[in-house]
Design a protein around this motif. Sequence first.
Motif, PDB file in Angstrom:
ATOM      1  N   SER A  31     -10.930   2.485 -15.034  1.00 31.66           N
ATOM      2  CA  SER A  31     -12.196   3.215 -15.152  1.00 31.66           C
ATOM      3  C   SER A  31     -12.530   3.481 -16.619  1.00 31.66           C
ATOM      4  O   SER A  31     -13.703   3.466 -17.005  1.00 31.66           O
ATOM      5  CB  SER A  31     -12.172   4.514 -14.350  1.00 31.66           C
ATOM      6  N   PHE A  32     -11.494   3.709 -17.444  1.00 31.93           N
ATOM      7  CA  PHE A  32     -11.715   3.886 -18.878  1.00 31.93           C
ATOM      8  C   PHE A  32     -12.323   2.624 -19.491  1.00 31.93           C
ATOM      9  O   PHE A  32     -13.291   2.687 -20.252  1.00 31.93           O
ATOM     10  CB  PHE A  32     -10.391   4.227 -19.569  1.00 31.93           C
ATOM     11  N   VAL A  33     -11.774   1.477 -19.127  1.00 30.81           N
ATOM     12  CA  VAL A  33     -12.282   0.205 -19.653  1.00 30.81           C
ATOM     13  C   VAL A  33     -13.706  -0.037 -19.159  1.00 30.81           C
ATOM     14  O   VAL A  33     -14.585  -0.427 -19.941  1.00 30.81           O
ATOM     15  CB  VAL A  33     -11.343  -0.971 -19.274  1.00 30.81           C
ATOM     16  N   GLU A  34     -13.971   0.242 -17.880  1.00 32.80           N
ATOM     17  CA  GLU A  34     -15.315   0.052 -17.347  1.00 32.80           C
ATOM     18  C   GLU A  34     -16.323   0.943 -18.069  1.00 32.80           C
ATOM     19  O   GLU A  34     -17.405   0.490 -18.467  1.00 32.80           O
ATOM     20  CB  GLU A  34     -15.357   0.350 -15.848  1.00 32.80           C
ATOM     21  N   THR A  35     -15.975   2.200 -18.269  1.00 38.58           N
ATOM     22  CA  THR A  35     -16.855   3.124 -18.975  1.00 38.58           C
ATOM     23  C   THR A  35     -17.098   2.653 -20.408  1.00 38.58           C
ATOM     24  O   THR A  35     -18.231   2.704 -20.906  1.00 38.58           O
ATOM     25  CB  THR A  35     -16.255   4.544 -18.975  1.00 38.58           C
ATOM     26  N   SER A  36     -16.050   2.176 -21.060  1.00 37.37           N
ATOM     27  CA  SER A  36     -16.178   1.684 -22.432  1.00 37.37           C
ATOM     28  C   SER A  36     -17.119   0.488 -22.499  1.00 37.37           C
ATOM     29  O   SER A  36     -17.960   0.393 -23.408  1.00 37.37           O
ATOM     30  CB  SER A  36     -14.809   1.309 -22.984  1.00 37.37           C
ATOM     31  N   VAL A  37     -16.997  -0.419 -21.545  1.00 39.14           N
ATOM     32  CA  VAL A  37     -17.879  -1.598 -21.513  1.00 39.14           C
ATOM     33  C   VAL A  37     -19.320  -1.164 -21.286  1.00 39.14           C
ATOM     34  O   VAL A  37     -20.238  -1.639 -21.971  1.00 39.14           O
ATOM     35  CB  VAL A  37     -17.411  -2.604 -20.438  1.00 39.14           C
ATOM     36  N   ARG A  38     -19.536  -0.244 -20.341  1.00 41.29           N
ATOM     37  CA  ARG A  38     -20.897   0.238 -20.078  1.00 41.29           C
ATOM     38  C   ARG A  38     -21.513   0.882 -21.323  1.00 41.29           C
ATOM     39  O   ARG A  38     -22.673   0.643 -21.655  1.00 41.29           O
ATOM     40  CB  ARG A  38     -20.903   1.250 -18.941  1.00 41.29           C
ATOM     41  N   LYS A  39     -20.742   1.711 -22.011  1.00 40.05           N
ATOM     42  CA  LYS A  39     -21.252   2.378 -23.220  1.00 40.05           C
ATOM     43  C   LYS A  39     -21.555   1.372 -24.320  1.00 40.05           C
ATOM     44  O   LYS A  39     -22.549   1.514 -25.043  1.00 40.05           O
ATOM     45  CB  LYS A  39     -20.255   3.429 -23.700  1.00 40.05           C
ATOM     46  N   GLN A  40     -20.731   0.358 -24.463  1.00 43.65           N
ATOM     47  CA  GLN A  40     -20.960  -0.652 -25.493  1.00 43.65           C
ATOM     48  C   GLN A  40     -22.205  -1.485 -25.173  1.00 43.65           C
ATOM     49  O   GLN A  40     -22.984  -1.826 -26.065  1.00 43.65           O
ATOM     50  CB  GLN A  40     -19.732  -1.553 -25.635  1.00 43.65           C
ATOM     51  N   ILE A  41     -22.420  -1.774 -23.900  1.00 46.17           N
ATOM     52  CA  ILE A  41     -23.628  -2.493 -23.490  1.00 46.17           C
ATOM     53  C   ILE A  41     -24.863  -1.674 -23.846  1.00 46.17           C
ATOM     54  O   ILE A  41     -25.826  -2.189 -24.425  1.00 46.17           O
ATOM     55  CB  ILE A  41     -23.589  -2.806 -21.980  1.00 46.17           C
ATOM     56  N   GLU A  42     -24.850  -0.381 -23.513  1.00 47.42           N
ATOM     57  CA  GLU A  42     -25.988   0.488 -23.822  1.00 47.42           C
ATOM     58  C   GLU A  42     -26.199   0.603 -25.330  1.00 47.42           C
ATOM     59  O   GLU A  42     -27.329   0.536 -25.817  1.00 47.42           O
ATOM     60  CB  GLU A  42     -25.780   1.870 -23.194  1.00 47.42           C
ATOM     61  N   PHE A  43     -25.108   0.758 -26.079  1.00 45.45           N
ATOM     62  CA  PHE A  43     -25.210   0.858 -27.533  1.00 45.45           C
ATOM     63  C   PHE A  43     -25.866  -0.397 -28.108  1.00 45.45           C
ATOM     64  O   PHE A  43     -26.774  -0.312 -28.939  1.00 45.45           O
ATOM     65  CB  PHE A  43     -23.830   1.060 -28.157  1.00 45.45           C
TER      66      PHE A  43
END
Length: 89
Positions: A31-43
């Motif tokens: 879930s940490f990796v998924e959240t990190s990927v989502r945040k990087q996509i938005e950024f």
Amino acid sequence: MKSATLPPLRVTPDLRAAAESVLEDGESLSSFVETSVRKQIEFRRVQKEFIARGLASREEAKRTGVYFTAEQSLARLDAILQKHKPGSV
């Protein structure tokens, strides 16, 4: 919609340990990796839009010949901030 997986990721033991050391209670590494990927996509999406607006502004300035100094731009931003501060009118 059917779910999909991201490619497996090989990392050093140090990086894995660092990631695990910052997990919150009940949070999994997945879930940490998924959240990190989502945040990087938005950024990156926001960054791309920001650059596009900047380039459009540059082209508009070239077209019109109207340019603003850094001081003028900062003064306008300060005025916007003051307007939206709690207690201001």
